[in-house]
Design a protein around this motif. Structure first.
Motif, PDB file in Angstrom:
ATOM      1  N   THR A 160      24.066  27.124   3.655  1.00 35.11           N
ATOM      2  CA  THR A 160      24.050  28.430   4.325  1.00 35.11           C
ATOM      3  C   THR A 160      24.272  28.294   5.826  1.00 35.11           C
ATOM      4  OG1 THR A 160      21.659  28.463   4.751  1.00 35.11           O
ATOM      5  CG2 THR A 160      22.401  29.239   2.590  1.00 35.11           C
ATOM      6  N   THR A 161      24.376  27.055   6.305  1.00 35.43           N
ATOM      7  CA  THR A 161      24.652  26.784   7.720  1.00 35.43           C
ATOM      8  C   THR A 161      25.569  25.565   7.807  1.00 35.43           C
ATOM      9  OG1 THR A 161      22.781  25.260   7.985  1.00 35.43           O
ATOM     10  CG2 THR A 161      22.351  27.606   8.408  1.00 35.43           C
ATOM     11  N   ASP A 216      14.509  29.906   8.483  1.00 35.48           N
ATOM     12  CA  ASP A 216      14.667  30.902   9.550  1.00 35.48           C
ATOM     13  C   ASP A 216      15.854  31.803   9.217  1.00 35.48           C
ATOM     14  OD1 ASP A 216      15.029  32.366  11.850  1.00 35.48           O
ATOM     15  OD2 ASP A 216      15.085  30.637  13.198  1.00 35.48           O
ATOM     16  N   ILE A 217      15.573  33.069   8.933  1.00 35.70           N
ATOM     17  CA  ILE A 217      16.632  34.008   8.544  1.00 35.70           C
ATOM     18  C   ILE A 217      17.665  34.175   9.653  1.00 35.70           C
ATOM     19  CG2 ILE A 217      17.104  36.397   7.871  1.00 35.70           C
ATOM     20  CD1 ILE A 217      15.798  34.795   5.679  1.00 35.70           C
ATOM     21  N   ALA A 274      13.352  34.081  -0.111  1.00 34.46           N
ATOM     22  CA  ALA A 274      14.239  35.148   0.334  1.00 34.46           C
ATOM     23  C   ALA A 274      15.415  35.293  -0.629  1.00 34.46           C
ATOM     24  CB  ALA A 274      14.751  34.868   1.740  1.00 34.46           C
ATOM     25  N   ALA A 275      15.591  36.500  -1.153  1.00 32.41           N
ATOM     26  CA  ALA A 275      16.666  36.776  -2.099  1.00 32.41           C
ATOM     27  C   ALA A 275      17.128  38.218  -1.909  1.00 32.41           C
ATOM     28  CB  ALA A 275      16.184  36.560  -3.539  1.00 32.41           C
ATOM     29  N   ARG A 276      18.422  38.454  -2.116  1.00 31.88           N
ATOM     30  CA  ARG A 276      18.970  39.798  -1.881  1.00 31.88           C
ATOM     31  C   ARG A 276      19.017  40.615  -3.164  1.00 31.88           C
ATOM     32  NH1 ARG A 276      21.292  42.233   2.136  1.00 31.88           N
ATOM     33  NH2 ARG A 276      21.618  40.312   3.338  1.00 31.88           N
ATOM     34  N   GLY A 277      18.466  41.851  -3.067  1.00 33.37           N
ATOM     35  CA  GLY A 277      18.504  42.755  -4.200  1.00 33.37           C
ATOM     36  C   GLY A 277      18.553  44.201  -3.747  1.00 33.37           C
TER      37      GLY A 277
END
Length: 346
Positions: free
Chosen positions: A154-155, A188-189, A273-276
């Protein structure tokens, strides 16, 4: 080398592994259509894994991917669990649930030697990981049968870390992606960025092939990612309405509604952390809660609330995983969708 040549597939389309909403049927359909079907394995027991792989390999001779988590299981924290159950107490009262009857089982396990033993029976051509990589000796077992290893970054720092440990390709997961963030060097978001910002930076930083993931929903999105240097794309959300997916009715209904336009990162359903799609509990507790125990421990206490609500036809307490772009969700076969994503029509 193209991703098609590396993985032995016709199209640079990888179906994202989506634990909880699919089993082998979706993976089979995508692989048989020329993409790379994926089987999510983090919530399977060794016996369940063997059963799923037996079914999968009996229905396709094409390459497929098996996916595992690599998180370090946290030590159970009684005080943290008490805080979490206290936050959920009004909902337990609403549904008549006795908190003392709730299991503490998290339901998600990292890749292990026991799972590697099962995999060795089938020698899957591709094994992918989320949350980093397993121990080197487990990776060596996969390489021993010629398996290709993918993992999520993710980075740029995570991409470099993965490349240094010998992965065959890197999945660059943008912030738009549905489901769990694959981050592992930092939680860290603020380090997380969108797909089309992350992708070219990762491509510039590493020498291995890069697969784009997050917010890609149609053939134009696929081409945009390829223009920015991706050798392939991983797509999950667009497959959620396919008949081969096990997406539950409340989830399907949400995906087809205007509610699907608003998603958020949340830790309420697992601790990670997960997107929904935003639903009642996310609105009332806030999508990110300091009361939620560490991943994956939060899932145990919320599971009975989900079950009670879903029995009444409500997704108020369900993890309605979806990326920011649900425009590609259609009730068509996974084979048709795969070919359309590849730009070759039906």
């Amino acid at each position: 080398m193209t991703i098609q040549e590396m993985l032995g597939i016709d199209f640079p389309i990888i179906q994202a592994p989506m634990a909880g909403v699919q089993e082998h049927e979706l993976a089979v359909a995508v692989s048989n259509a020329g993409g790379l079907g994926s089987l999510p394995c983090a919530m399977l027991s060794p016996e369940g894994l063997r059963n799923e792989l037996t079914a999968l390999t009996s229905q396709t001779s094409k390459p497929y991917n098996v996916n595992f988590f690599c998180h370090v299981p946290p030590e159970p924290d009684a005080e943290a669990e008490r805080h979490w159950r206290r936050a959920l107490a009004p909902y337990f009262d609403e549904f008549g649930i006795d908190p003392d009857t709730i299991s503490s089982q998290a339901g998600r396990s990292p890749f292990s030697a026991e799972m590697a033993e099962v995999l060795a029976e089938f020698r899957p051509p591709v094994v992918s990981f989320h949350f980093g990589l397993p121990a080197p000796e487990l990776m060596d077992r996969i390489r021993g049968w010629g398996g290709k290893i993918l993992s999520t970054a993710t980075t740029v720092d995570e991409a470099l870390w993965l490349e240094a440990r010998g992965v065959d390709a890197i999945i660059a997961q943008g912030l738009e992606a549905g489901g769990h963030r694959g981050f592992f060097l930092s939680r860290d978001i603020s380090t997380q960025m969108g797909t089309f910002a992350l992708l070219p930076q990762v491509v510039e930083a590493v020498k291995v092939p890069v697969i784009a993931a997050g917010g890609i929903a149609d053939a134009k999105g696929v081409q945009a990612a390829m223009t920015l240097g991706a050798t392939g794309v991983q797509i999950g959300t667009a497959y959620l309405l396919c008949p081969e997916a096990q997406t539950k009715p409340v989830h399907r209904s949400a995906l087809k509604s205007e509610a699907s336009r608003v998603t958020a990162l949340t830790n309420l359903f697992s601790g990670g952390a997960a997107r929904g799609i935003v639903n009642r509990i996310m609105r009332e507790l806030g999508p990110m809660s300091s009361d939620a125990p560490a991943f994956p421990l939060a899932s145990a206490a919320i599971a009975p609330l989900r079950a009670k609500a879903e029995a009444k036809g409500s997704g108020d307490f369900s993890p309605l995983w979806a990326g920011q772009n649900t425009s590609g969700c259609r009730e068509v076969s996974a084979a048709i969708l795969t070919r359309e994503l590849a730009g070759v029509g039906k």
